[in-house]
Design a protein around this motif. Sequence first.
Motif, PDB file in Angstrom:
ATOM      1  N   THR A  12      15.976 -51.037  10.122  1.00  0.00           N
ATOM      2  CA  THR A  12      14.983 -52.087  10.591  1.00  0.00           C
ATOM      3  C   THR A  12      15.910 -52.745  11.850  1.00  0.00           C
ATOM      4  OG1 THR A  12      15.782 -53.261   8.810  1.00  0.00           O
ATOM      5  CG2 THR A  12      13.725 -52.102   8.669  1.00  0.00           C
ATOM      6  N   ALA A  33       9.284 -46.060  14.133  1.00  0.00           N
ATOM      7  CA  ALA A  33       9.762 -45.570  15.327  1.00  0.00           C
ATOM      8  C   ALA A  33      10.978 -44.924  15.422  1.00  0.00           C
ATOM      9  CB  ALA A  33       9.814 -46.973  16.238  1.00  0.00           C
ATOM     10  N   LYS A  64       4.286 -54.264  14.454  1.00  0.00           N
ATOM     11  CA  LYS A  64       5.612 -54.880  13.932  1.00  0.00           C
ATOM     12  C   LYS A  64       6.007 -54.123  12.616  1.00  0.00           C
ATOM     13  CE  LYS A  64       8.121 -58.964  12.645  1.00  0.00           C
ATOM     14  NZ  LYS A  64       8.712 -58.312  11.415  1.00  0.00           N
ATOM     15  N   THR A  67      10.579 -48.223  10.027  1.00  0.00           N
ATOM     16  CA  THR A  67      11.570 -47.419  10.723  1.00  0.00           C
ATOM     17  C   THR A  67      10.567 -45.983  11.249  1.00  0.00           C
ATOM     18  OG1 THR A  67      12.047 -46.044   9.008  1.00  0.00           O
ATOM     19  CG2 THR A  67      13.383 -48.013   9.284  1.00  0.00           C
ATOM     20  N   ASN A  98       7.554 -50.723  13.177  1.00  0.00           N
ATOM     21  CA  ASN A  98       9.058 -50.784  13.448  1.00  0.00           C
ATOM     22  C   ASN A  98       9.739 -51.008  12.310  1.00  0.00           C
ATOM     23  OD1 ASN A  98       8.306 -50.069  16.061  1.00  0.00           O
ATOM     24  ND2 ASN A  98       8.886 -52.058  17.170  1.00  0.00           N
ATOM     25  N   TYR A 102      13.352 -51.548  18.426  1.00  0.00           N
ATOM     26  CA  TYR A 102      12.633 -50.579  18.707  1.00  0.00           C
ATOM     27  C   TYR A 102      11.557 -51.466  19.537  1.00  0.00           C
ATOM     28  CZ  TYR A 102      14.396 -47.792  14.669  1.00  0.00           C
ATOM     29  OH  TYR A 102      14.957 -46.996  14.034  1.00  0.00           O
TER      30      TYR A 102
END
Length: 471
Positions: free
Chosen positions: A25, A355, A347, A353, A350, A29
């Motif tokens: 995290t 992304a 959000k 994870t 991202n 990203y």
Amino acid sequence: MLHSFLRASALLVPAVLFSNLIQATEAPYPIQDTPLTGGAGSVSQHDQNAYSLPLANMSMTRRLDFSVGNSFFRNPWVVAPASTDARDGLGPLFNTNSCQGCHLKDGRGHAPVSIDMPSVSLFLRLSVPADPAQDADLLREHGLKPAPVYGGQLQTSAIPGMKPEADMIVEWQPVTQTLADGTEIVMRKPIYHIENPNYGPLPDNLLTSPRVASPMIGLGLVEAIPESALLANEDPNDADSDGISGRANRVWDRTSKQTVIGRFGWKAGQPSILQQSMDAFAGDMGLTSTVAPSTDCTSEQECERFPDGGQPEVTDKVASFIEFYASSLAVPTRRDMDDPIVKQGAKLFNDLTCAACHTPSHTTGQVTRPELSNQIIWPYSDFLLHDMGPGLADERPEFLADGNEWRTPPLWGLGLTKVVNPQAGFLHDGRAETIEHAILWHDGEARAAADGYRQLPKNERDALIRFLNSL
């Protein structure tokens, strides 16, 4: 919000995955800040034809070539000889009689929903275990060893006078997952059967892999991403210890006659749009081309008894039109980007994870086509291979990809999937009936992200799904 989520899930997520989630995290990203998902060529049409439009930044002259390629993609090919000599030579063994037969409206295919329903846009790839020494040439050029007699793909249709190879039957079993808040999600797991083989018994060591047709949008942009940019995201040995070890497949390009990285197909087994397209013509429709001069029909099946549609059946000119069409399908623009719930979902995407594999953005390089060059695009994929765990494994290797690995599929246009084809399913075999089901099937390197989703309260799960539907 993220820190409270991590504390709440600490007891439920395995320690190593929890550690990986915290580390991942911290990665920066990006969050998409433009509706132009496919760069300047993006189109603002979101109906059932959303996947079938040419790049918005393409000249009118090239749109004529697009229309010609479209006609060869959509119209059915016929048995030879025929007065329609530009589109004859179908079969003798095949799965469908047109590209559109699998890629409905240029979108995803779907699996049959019942045992008695024929499969149209889902098929089975075939092979048998290879000996690296004895089968070195096969493995270098094809990435696998085709099954004796039945070849590399099960053909379930045939022209008059020829028997199809066999019937493919899909049986569905219910699978229930319980989320952290007690919500029960009932999904489906496919069980595949090959019945009524017409060319002798199937080998005892047969390997199979179900494949459903993928959406066609944005392929030219994917091909325009520099190889160096894709390789920069490789981490085959998980050097950063984040639990994610993406790697590129290396495949044989028959045009350049060299090994290059794979970009297309569910296991990144194809190097280019042209080779992917011509292999589909050969395997799905039984049509030869310069790039794929042989079909999947084996000598034991005696397909040479029937007339062909010329040598090759798909001429270089027609192949060029099809390649141009496939590389020119535009990506729809994002929707609802200013919706606070969609922003929250972005959000969360991202934070969980997602992304890390579904890399949000790339920039295309300078290529021969200006409309594809130097475009900032948002495909949400690293186009690398990842271990997705035993639940999704097919146990069938393809070049460097092992039986657990799949290429990260791009997510652009995801929310329009069922607008284009209401029956479409998600994942490599269409088993996931919803986006949520697809998330819950994630395992292996994606286990931490999927476990994170299971811990979310309903409003945050809904926000993430809203975000994905906005793509």
